[in-house]
Design an enzyme around this catalytic site. Sequence first.
Site, short mmCIF file in Angstrom:
data_model
loop_
_atom_site.label_atom_id
_atom_site.label_comp_id
_atom_site.label_asym_id
_atom_site.label_seq_id
_atom_site.Cartn_x
_atom_site.Cartn_y
_atom_site.Cartn_z
N SER A 16 21.68 22.04 33.70
CA SER A 16 20.75 22.75 32.82
C SER A 16 19.37 22.81 33.45
CB SER A 16 20.67 22.02 31.47
OG SER A 16 19.62 22.54 30.67
N LYS A 17 18.70 23.93 33.26
CA LYS A 17 17.30 24.01 33.69
C LYS A 17 16.45 23.44 32.56
CE LYS A 17 14.14 27.14 36.14
NZ LYS A 17 14.10 26.35 37.38
N ALA A 18 16.58 22.14 32.40
CA ALA A 18 15.98 21.42 31.28
C ALA A 18 14.60 20.90 31.68
CB ALA A 18 16.87 20.26 30.87
N TYR A 57 12.31 17.90 35.17
CA TYR A 57 11.23 18.22 36.10
C TYR A 57 10.13 17.16 36.14
CZ TYR A 57 13.39 22.63 37.16
OH TYR A 57 14.28 23.57 37.61
#
Length: 303
Positions: free
Chosen positions: A158-160, A164
Amino acid sequence: MSVPSFDDRDGLIWHDGKLVDWRDAKVHVLTHALHYASAVFEGERVYAGNVFKLREHSQRLIDSARELGFEIPMTVDEIDAATIETVKANNIVDGYVRPIAWRGSEQMGVSAQQTKTHVAIATWPWPSYFSPEARLRGIRLAISDWRRPDPRTAPVKSKAAGLYMICTMSKHKAENEGYDDALLLDWRGQVAEATGANIFFLMNGELHTPTPDCFLDGITRRTVIDLAKKRGLKVVERKIMPEEMADATECFLTGTAAEVTPVREIGPYAFTPGDVCKALVEDYDALVGRTHDKAASARHSAA
């Protein structure tokens, strides 16, 4: 050069079904996403007024939310349409797009079943000022102390937003030490990716890149793999140990922001951006329809 704060700009942001004034696109301080990182996002580029690989990005936004256990109340077609509307409303020709979906403030605590899912889309100008020649000087990367987590411990597909956090910490330390970015290894000690981009190495005439089993298989990554294969380059996806970087002659990053960015140094390892980097920079620019301002390129090349 002073950069305007991102909460105080002119323009319109698409927020929960309508365009609102940029400064009015706000959320409450008790928003679940702010406290528990229950948010997913995308990064997209606009070239000549068109969003590159828009449908793939919109689909990944939906998939990312599902990975975190919530549904975005929009179809891919609806996200695409809202994105195009936002780009046109802000008269963006060359720019960046940031769609984001998050859990709201209806419930505070780890549980979030009663929260509403919100969606916003912002866009702002982001032209490319660098010629292929200027980019081919390459950037310098430190090797981060932080590592990409085991897929059993985090939603790595997931680009959660929460994933980051280690990227920010890694990049800050690298920049404080005079580097441009940082390379992250994974929990096994294998080469993973940079803080916001995938990585490739030229070894014995072949492109080698880490298998994306604990980080995103980037949309730009897949695009560049296709471009490399069209040039007859063999692309090998495999586990890469850090010491193998000594065998690489060229290295570059790929990503929405990075596009194709050559690397000249990673910690103790040095590379010389050469023919392969140059070819893929040019191929990518041609694919997205970029033309270069020769005067601007000359200014930046001389800087």
